[in-house]
Design a protein around this motif. Structure first.
Motif, PDB file in Angstrom:
ATOM      1  N   THR A   1      -8.497  -5.911   1.604  1.00  0.00           N
ATOM      2  CA  THR A   1      -8.232  -4.490   1.315  1.00  0.00           C
ATOM      3  C   THR A   1      -9.043  -3.536   2.179  1.00  0.00           C
ATOM      4  OG1 THR A   1      -9.917  -4.495  -0.437  1.00  0.00           O
ATOM      5  CG2 THR A   1      -7.642  -5.046  -1.059  1.00  0.00           C
TER       6      THR A   1
ATOM      7  N   LEU B   1      -3.126   0.422  -3.815  1.00  0.00           N
ATOM      8  CA  LEU B   1      -2.723  -0.963  -3.601  1.00  0.00           C
ATOM      9  C   LEU B   1      -2.076  -1.526  -4.853  1.00  0.00           C
ATOM     10  CD1 LEU B   1      -5.856  -2.359  -1.718  1.00  0.00           C
ATOM     11  CD2 LEU B   1      -3.697  -1.580  -0.754  1.00  0.00           C
TER      12      LEU B   1
ATOM     13  N   THR C   1      -1.664  -7.183  -5.473  1.00  0.00           N
ATOM     14  CA  THR C   1      -2.605  -7.985  -4.707  1.00  0.00           C
ATOM     15  C   THR C   1      -2.919  -9.307  -5.411  1.00  0.00           C
ATOM     16  OG1 THR C   1      -4.435  -6.806  -5.753  1.00  0.00           O
ATOM     17  CG2 THR C   1      -3.647  -5.977  -3.619  1.00  0.00           C
TER      18      THR C   1
ATOM     19  N   GLU D   1       0.852  -1.185   0.000  1.00  0.00           N
ATOM     20  CA  GLU D   1       0.000   0.000   0.000  1.00  0.00           C
ATOM     21  C   GLU D   1       0.887   1.234   0.000  1.00  0.00           C
ATOM     22  OE1 GLU D   1      -3.562   2.168   2.614  1.00  0.00           O
ATOM     23  OE2 GLU D   1      -2.742   0.220   3.228  1.00  0.00           O
TER      24      GLU D   1
END
Length: 727
Positions: A669, A676, A679, A620
């Motif tokens: 999340t 982000l 992922t 992040e």
């Protein structure tokens, strides 16, 4: 009679062999003198005829008051006292003292100190007493400068030197005792060479001689093994016949794992015989024996093996006698036998039990022999063991490129209270971590081949590779048992408490997770391992497989499944000079409804080289700050090659090359305040070279890595130091 104080006059006359009133000549007088001297009781003797009178004058040897050793550092006084014949309160005998001196010299020679010299001296005290002092010059240890081979074609000198117990002198030799020349060790080396070649099909191998040449300066040895390798044989036709009525040979043929064309190995034959005899036990066939009948085919270099099922002699085990175990309980030794009193006697099973006793590591020596019992059809198995220390106290220092310096202290007892149990406790302290571990293991729970264990660990980190603190405690009792020849199954319970707090970063996800209170997870799990490294047919290859799952949700705050899997395969090529290894591993966290993972639960370590611990996977970004989040899934494939560098063996240095592929992905999340990335599954690649040093402190691996494929948020690492993994 004159001069005797402790020795009675009658005793001296008995030695002389002369009776009162006896007429003797000069020759008989001389013989009497020699007999008195040879008694070893007198320092001086004189016989003086005076007409009809014979005067015997003696000077008795003094009594030893005490024995001392001077100049010894490598061998302690207690060790030396056990070698010699002389002892306090005995009559001093110069010949015995000289023999003792020579015995001490031989003891030093066995420790590689051929220049040792020992001189006995006496210090006279009052009342005809002396102190016996052995003045010792130990000299330096004579090392083995070079070990060479003559006649080897299939394997290089470097490969064969790795087999031997003797080693060449090299770096840090003060910490290595095996580079000291010991003649008896060469006999052991000859045997291990023969075993090495036999396991690889060289059935005609023999050592024709060993030359140990002392250098002109008498400070080093050059050792040369003269060998004849012969030809390498493979298995030919494999058949089974039965000479016992009612026994079907096809059943026993089906339990065999050796196949035609495989390199011949006596160990494979022994393992096959053991499998067939176990089948006989299951079938209830008493006194079944397997005789391997081997036919040699020199034309195609094969060995045909015919396993003959025959009826062995009707001999029973009368009893098993155990001696020498002062600490270890009898039952710890007895459970290494699959045979008990009254069972049919199987010599092979007794030999295997002896190997299992030695493998325990509790005894310096363990001799197992069978002798005839009270009747010709019974035998007594004698077990004679010599205890050795089984506890260790360790202090250590460590350095990690990710965690910095650390210190540790550990206590481990492998034979707790003589019960064969293992107890271990350790504390490790690093720059930002404190780790406590306590473990207990009972290898024969309820007298069965079932291991019961319980472990406790507590890990506390202070912003260790993250901007938050963690506290993680784990309690795991377990039961483990074999399910096949190479397979083992473990069932366990796991209780885990974890918390993270004091977060100081910018990630919204980590801030939300840190604000949550600590969580408790409770559940059951299992683990299955399959390992062919020791019992496989190929001594140069092996496979290790491990698969396990923990099902949390039996009480506690969390509901999820933790799955892990690992497969390692290794082989040696190019005359066993190069080792190739492939490792495939992965893990998954599957959470139920209402539960989500936190950073303390997710996978975040260094799964592949070239990247920092917690350096890849979901991240992040807020402004210029990027923080790794860890992932619910990970997978990695590591390909390694290890090879010689052409440096002298005594340096202990080998080279390595690797190619790693790996990924960490998937994260909850919720609470994200920034951007982000990663992922989903996004594989990373790295390549590198390694320097492996098998140091006296353990195998160390230095890795130089270059990432080939990476993401902008990854944290790379071009160099790291780790403990080299031995497969």
């Amino acid at each position: 009679m004159d001069g005797n104080q402790r020795i009675e006059t009658g005793t001296i006359l008995t030695y002389a062999g002369i009776a009162r009133g006896e007429t003797i000549n000069a020759g008989q007088l001389n013989q009497a003198y020699q007999r008195i001297v040879s008694s070893g009781l007198f320092e001086s003797v004189s016989l003086e005829p005076r007409g009809n009178l014979l005067k015997i004058t003696v000077k008795e040897y003094p009594t030893i008051s005490k024995i001392a050793f001077e100049g010894n550092r490598k061998l302690k006084d207690d060790d030396l006292s056990g070698f010699i014949e002389s002892s306090p309160r005995q009559v001093f005998n110069p010949e015995k003292a000289e023999r003792d001196a020579q015995t001490i010299v031989e003891a030093y020679e066995q420790n590689g100190r051929l220049a040792a010299r020992v001189k006995p001296r006496i210090i006279r005290r009052s009342d005809n007493r002396v102190d016996l002092v052995f003045e010792i010059f130990e000299g330096g240890a004579i090392e083995v400068q070079r070990i060479g081979f003559v006649g080897n074609r299939a394997y290089s000198d470097r490969r064969l030197r790795r087999v031997l117990e003797s080693k060449q002198a090299g770096l840090l030799r003060a910490l290595i005792a095996r580079d000291t020349f010991v003649e008896d060790r060469l006999e052991f080396d000859k045997q291990v060479l023969a075993d090495f070649y036999a396991a690889r099909g060289f059935v005609d191998f023999r050592v024709t001689g060993v030359n140990a040449e002392l250098a002109r300066e008498r400070d080093t040895y050059f050792v040369t093994f003269n060998i004849e390798e012969g030809q390498q044989f493979r298995f030919g036709e494999i058949t089974t016949i039965s000479e016992i009525n009612g026994v079907d040979p096809d059943i026993y043929q089906n339990v065999l794992k050796i196949r035609p064309g495989v390199i011949y190995s006596p160990t494979a034959v022994e393992n096959s015989i053991a499998r067939m005899e176990r089948q006989g036990v299951r079938d209830g066939v008493d006194f079944l024996r397997i005789e391997p009948r081997i036919t040699r085919n020199d034309r195609d270099l094969t060995l045909d093996v015919e396993f003959a099922i025959v009826r062995g002699p009707r001999v029973f085990v009368e009893r098993i006698d155990i001696e020498g175990n002062t600490t270890t309980l009898d039952r710890v030794i007895r459970r290494q036998f699959k045979t008990v009193e009254g069972d049919p006697f199987n010599p092979r099973e007794i030999r295997q039990a002896a190997e299992r006793i030695r493998a325990l590591g509790y005894f310096a020596n363990a001799d197992v022999n069978a002798r005839e019992g009270s009747r010709p059809d019974q035998v007594v198995v004698d077990v004679d063991v010599e205890e050795q220390p089984t506890g260790t106290l360790s202090f250590g220092a460590s350095y990690s490129t990710s965690s910095g310096f650390g210190v540790s202290v550990g206590l481990r007892e492998r034979n707790f209270l003589g019960r064969g149990q293992t107890v271990a406790a350790s504390v490790s302290v690093g720059a930002d971590t404190v780790n406590y571990n306590l473990d207990f293991s009972e290898p024969a729970f309820l007298g069965r081949d079932v291991e019961f264990g319980v472990g406790f660990s507590y890990l506390e980190t202070d912003s260790d590779n993250a901007l938050y603190d963690t506290n993680i405690g784990t309690f795991r009792p377990r039961l483990s048992f074999p399910v096949s020849e190479n397979g083992r199954f473990t069932v366990l319970y796991s209780a885990r408490y974890s918390e993270m707090d004091n977060y100081t970063g910018t990630s919204g996800i980590l801030a939300r997770e840190s604000a949550e209170s600590g969580s408790f997870a409770s559940g059951f799990g299992y683990n299955y391992t399959y390992d062919t490294r020791r019992s496989g047919l190929n001594p140069n290859a092996g496979v290790l497989l491990s698969f396990g799952q923990d099902f949390y949700g039996v009480g506690g705050d969390l509901d999820y499944i933790h799955t892990s899997a690992r497969v390692v395969a290794q082989t040696r090529v190019f005359h066993e000079e190069v080792t190739l290894r492939a490792t495939l591993e992965g893990g998954a966290l599957t959470f139920g409804s209402g539960s989500n993972s936190r950073a303390v639960d997710r996978f975040s370590g260094q799964i592949i080289r070239g990247f920092e611990s917690n350096g890849i996977g979901p991240a992040e970004t807020n402004g210029t700050t990027t923080e790794q989040l860890g992932g619910n899934y990970y997978a990695a494939l590591k390909l390694d090659a290890e090879f010689p560098l052409g440096l002298p063996d005594e340096y202990g240095l080998t080279g390595g090359a690797f190619y790693d592929i790996g990924a960490i992905w998937d994260v909850n999340t919720a609470g994200a305040t920034g951007t982000l990335s990663s992922t989903g599954f996004e594989d990373r690649h790295s390549i590198g070279l390694s320097l492996i040093w098998r140091s006296p402190f353990g195998p160390l691996r230095f890795n130089w890595s270059t990432p080939l494929k990476k993401e902008p948020t990854d944290k790379t690492q071009n160099f790291d130091i780790s403990i080299a993994t031995e497969f």
